[in-house]
Motif scaffolding. Structure first.
Motif, short mmCIF file in Angstrom:
data_model
loop_
_atom_site.label_atom_id
_atom_site.label_comp_id
_atom_site.label_asym_id
_atom_site.label_seq_id
_atom_site.Cartn_x
_atom_site.Cartn_y
_atom_site.Cartn_z
N ALA A 122 68.73 1.03 -30.77
CA ALA A 122 68.28 2.12 -29.91
C ALA A 122 67.22 1.70 -28.90
O ALA A 122 66.20 2.35 -28.74
CB ALA A 122 67.76 3.27 -30.77
N ILE A 123 67.51 0.62 -28.18
CA ILE A 123 66.54 0.22 -27.16
C ILE A 123 67.23 -0.01 -25.83
O ILE A 123 68.40 -0.43 -25.78
CB ILE A 123 65.73 -1.02 -27.60
N PHE A 124 66.51 0.32 -24.76
CA PHE A 124 66.96 0.06 -23.39
C PHE A 124 66.15 -1.12 -22.86
O PHE A 124 64.93 -1.04 -22.76
CB PHE A 124 66.71 1.29 -22.51
N ILE A 125 66.85 -2.21 -22.54
CA ILE A 125 66.17 -3.40 -22.01
C ILE A 125 66.85 -3.75 -20.69
O ILE A 125 68.01 -4.19 -20.67
CB ILE A 125 66.24 -4.59 -23.00
N ARG A 126 66.16 -3.52 -19.61
CA ARG A 126 66.75 -3.68 -18.28
C ARG A 126 67.30 -5.08 -18.04
O ARG A 126 68.31 -5.27 -17.36
CB ARG A 126 65.67 -3.36 -17.23
N ASN A 127 66.66 -6.10 -18.62
CA ASN A 127 67.07 -7.48 -18.34
C ASN A 127 68.00 -8.05 -19.40
O ASN A 127 68.27 -9.25 -19.40
CB ASN A 127 65.82 -8.37 -18.23
N TYR A 128 68.50 -7.21 -20.30
CA TYR A 128 69.35 -7.68 -21.38
C TYR A 128 70.77 -7.87 -20.86
O TYR A 128 71.33 -6.97 -20.24
CB TYR A 128 69.32 -6.65 -22.51
N GLY A 129 71.34 -9.03 -21.09
CA GLY A 129 72.73 -9.27 -20.69
C GLY A 129 72.85 -10.05 -19.39
O GLY A 129 71.84 -10.36 -18.74
N GLY B 66 58.50 -1.37 -24.83
CA GLY B 66 58.21 -2.75 -24.41
C GLY B 66 59.01 -3.73 -25.26
O GLY B 66 59.33 -3.45 -26.42
N GLU B 67 59.35 -4.85 -24.66
CA GLU B 67 60.05 -5.91 -25.40
C GLU B 67 59.36 -7.23 -25.13
O GLU B 67 59.20 -7.63 -23.98
CB GLU B 67 61.51 -6.03 -24.95
N MET B 68 58.91 -7.89 -26.19
CA MET B 68 58.20 -9.16 -26.04
C MET B 68 59.07 -10.28 -26.63
O MET B 68 59.59 -10.14 -27.73
CB MET B 68 56.86 -9.08 -26.77
N LEU B 69 59.24 -11.34 -25.86
CA LEU B 69 59.95 -12.52 -26.36
C LEU B 69 58.91 -13.60 -26.63
O LEU B 69 58.07 -13.88 -25.76
CB LEU B 69 60.92 -13.05 -25.30
N ILE C 174 56.71 -10.45 -21.65
CA ILE C 174 56.95 -9.05 -22.06
C ILE C 174 57.63 -8.30 -20.93
O ILE C 174 57.36 -8.55 -19.75
CB ILE C 174 55.63 -8.35 -22.50
N GLU C 175 58.58 -7.44 -21.32
CA GLU C 175 59.18 -6.50 -20.37
C GLU C 175 58.56 -5.14 -20.73
O GLU C 175 59.05 -4.46 -21.64
CB GLU C 175 60.70 -6.49 -20.53
N PRO C 176 57.49 -4.73 -20.04
CA PRO C 176 56.79 -3.50 -20.45
C PRO C 176 57.67 -2.27 -20.32
O PRO C 176 57.48 -1.28 -21.01
CB PRO C 176 55.59 -3.42 -19.50
N ASP C 177 58.66 -2.35 -19.42
CA ASP C 177 59.50 -1.20 -19.11
C ASP C 177 60.61 -0.95 -20.16
O ASP C 177 61.32 0.05 -20.09
CB ASP C 177 60.14 -1.49 -17.72
N ALA C 178 60.77 -1.86 -21.14
CA ALA C 178 61.79 -1.61 -22.17
C ALA C 178 61.42 -0.34 -22.93
O ALA C 178 60.25 -0.09 -23.20
CB ALA C 178 61.87 -2.79 -23.13
N GLN D 259 72.91 1.63 -23.84
CA GLN D 259 72.14 1.65 -22.60
C GLN D 259 73.01 1.63 -21.35
O GLN D 259 72.57 2.05 -20.29
CB GLN D 259 71.11 0.52 -22.57
N THR D 260 74.26 1.17 -21.46
CA THR D 260 75.13 1.17 -20.28
C THR D 260 76.08 2.37 -20.25
O THR D 260 76.85 2.52 -19.29
CB THR D 260 75.98 -0.13 -20.21
N ALA D 261 76.04 3.22 -21.28
CA ALA D 261 77.02 4.31 -21.36
C ALA D 261 77.02 5.23 -20.13
O ALA D 261 78.10 5.58 -19.63
CB ALA D 261 76.82 5.12 -22.64
#
Ligand SMILES: Cc1cc2nc3c(=O)[nH]c(=O)nc-3n(C[C@H](O)[C@H](O)[C@H](O)COP(=O)(O)OP(=O)(O)OC[C@H]3O[C@@H](n4cnc5c(N)ncnc54)[C@H](O)[C@@H]3O)c2cc1C
Length: 367
Positions: free
Chosen positions: A47-54, A85-88, A133-137, A331-333
């Motif tokens: 259940a996460i939206f990550i703009r840069n995923y994929g 937010g998503e941190m790698l 980090i992607e703070p916008d996730a 997230q792409t639905a």
């Protein structure tokens, strides 16, 4: 309802969102094998939206979906997203993977190891060679999203049939005959949104499969570590996708980020895979890993190039693929549902031609 215009097979987020968009201008029947919507991959996601995923195509689809998730007119009275937010984080040997992820990404911020630990205090600082980090996730309220789209289907005159597996598909008199154990439906267009079963449904229709491979992904919940307030932590992931963890309603969701190809089925976690993933997580943190309170698995279904397959099958008439959403299907639905409606109904196309080309379902078939 008299004869529908479109039959959607599969009541996960792909099928339900597409049915809602199609129902604006068509008579739609949505058929789901299970007694409840979202029982398979959709109900088991992180259940996460990550703009840069994929890859680039997915990043474009993520961007196209974001406005609807943020302001879901008709689906919900408030945003489906909330801050996460998503941190790698990368150890010395993972820095190349982290740089790969950062290539072409937008909105990322570099962090020092100390800054990463300040955000998630259980991390072992000495193991962090690089962090971003992607703070916008954002977290997605998947249930509210699914139920909101399902309500739209009803409000727009669509019909949802649950507990009815499609067992037969044939084309006669310019229509698809869709058979379940108790009924037969007929419509000029069928949308194949059957998730892990997408190739099975195509074979039922006498069409060549395109190679949608279900891959198992597991997750567990751990009690929050003693003495930590975890709710505001970002999702944190090892850069080489060996594990990720995120707060989930007061507990910590940890996934081994497994990706094992399997046959389509009602997935459950493999104990050894979970134990290995928890071991990788434990090496990155300072806390002992406790016994999971809950565990589950779901199937993320990928095509060969990890890009969804969306569009009419050119080898027949009226068979629409909406499959291969992999780890990005929630997230792409919104974007994929709009593209489906545009292609089926001639609505304004929300995506540029290069994206439509990249989604063509027959791109894997040898001609
Ligand atoms: C652990 C995990 C974490 C994830 N995290 C994220 C995330 O953070 N963000 C994100 O965007 N995505 C995530 N995903 C991926 C996401 O869950 C999927 O991409 C998405 O749910 C796919 O939706 P779907 O509708 O295609 O598939 P499903 O939800 O599986 O729906 C397909 C439906 O088709 C039905 N069906 C199949 N065959 C038939 C038939 N013959 N007749 C009738 N019905 C049929 C099935 O019963 C099923 O309900 C994750 C997945 C997993 C497993």
């Amino acid at each position: 309802m008299t004869q529908p215009d479109i039959i959607v097979i599969g009541g996960g987020i792909a099928g339900v969102s597409a049915a809602a968009m199609l129902a604006c201008d068509a008579r739609v029947v949505l058929i789901e094998a299970e007694p409840q919507l979202g029982y398979h991959a959709t109900g088991r996601s992180a259940a996460i939206f990550i703009r840069n995923y994929g890859n680039d195509v997915l990043r474009a689809l993520n961007a196209l979906s974001a406005p609807t998730l943020q302001a879901p007119d008709g689906i919900s009275d408030r945003s489906l997203l909330s801050p996460r937010g998503e941190m790698l984080i990368a150890s010395e040997s993972e820095t190349a993977a982290l740089e790969d992820y950062a290539k072409g990404a937008t909105g990322l911020e570099r962090l020092t190891a100390a800054q990463a630990v300040a955000l998630v205090p259980i991390l072992r600082q000495e193991r962090i060679a690089a962090a971003i980090i992607e703070p916008d996730a954002q977290d997605i309220d998947v249930d509210r999203m699914l139920q909101g789209y399902a309500r739209l289907v009803r409000e727009r005159g669509g019909q949802t049939v649950k507990g009815a597996a499609v067992t037969g598909l044939s084309r006669t008199n310019d229509c698809w005959q869709v058979t379940t154990a108790t009924s037969t439906w007929s419509a000029p267009i069928v949308v194949n949104a059957a998730g892990a079963w997408a190739d099975t449904v195509a074979r039922m229709a006498g069409l060549a499969p395109i190679g949608v491979t279900p891959m198992r992904r597991s997750a567990v919940l751990l009690n929050a570590p003693d003495g930590y307030q975890i709710d505001a932590w970002p999702l944190v992931a090892g850069a080489s996708e060996g594990w990720y963890a995120k707060p989930d309603a007061g507990r910590l969701l940890v996934s081994p980020a497994d990706e094992d190809p399997v046959e389509p089925h009602d997935a459950w976690p493999d104990d050894l895979v979970v134990a290995e993933g928890l071991h990788r997580f434990e090496q990155a943190v300072t806390i002992p890993v406790t016994r999971p309170t809950h565990s589950w698995a779901g199937l993320r279904s990928f095509t060969a190039d990890r890009t969804p397959a969306v569009g009419f099958d050119p080898s027949t008439t009226g068979f629409f693929w909406l499959a291969g959403q992999g780890g990005y299907g929630v997230q792409t639905a919104p974007a994929l549902a709009s593209i489906c409606a545009a292609l089926c109904l001639g609505h304004q196309m929300p995506a540029p031609p290069n994206i439509l080309d990249a989604l063509k379902p027959d791109r894997f078939r040898v001609t």
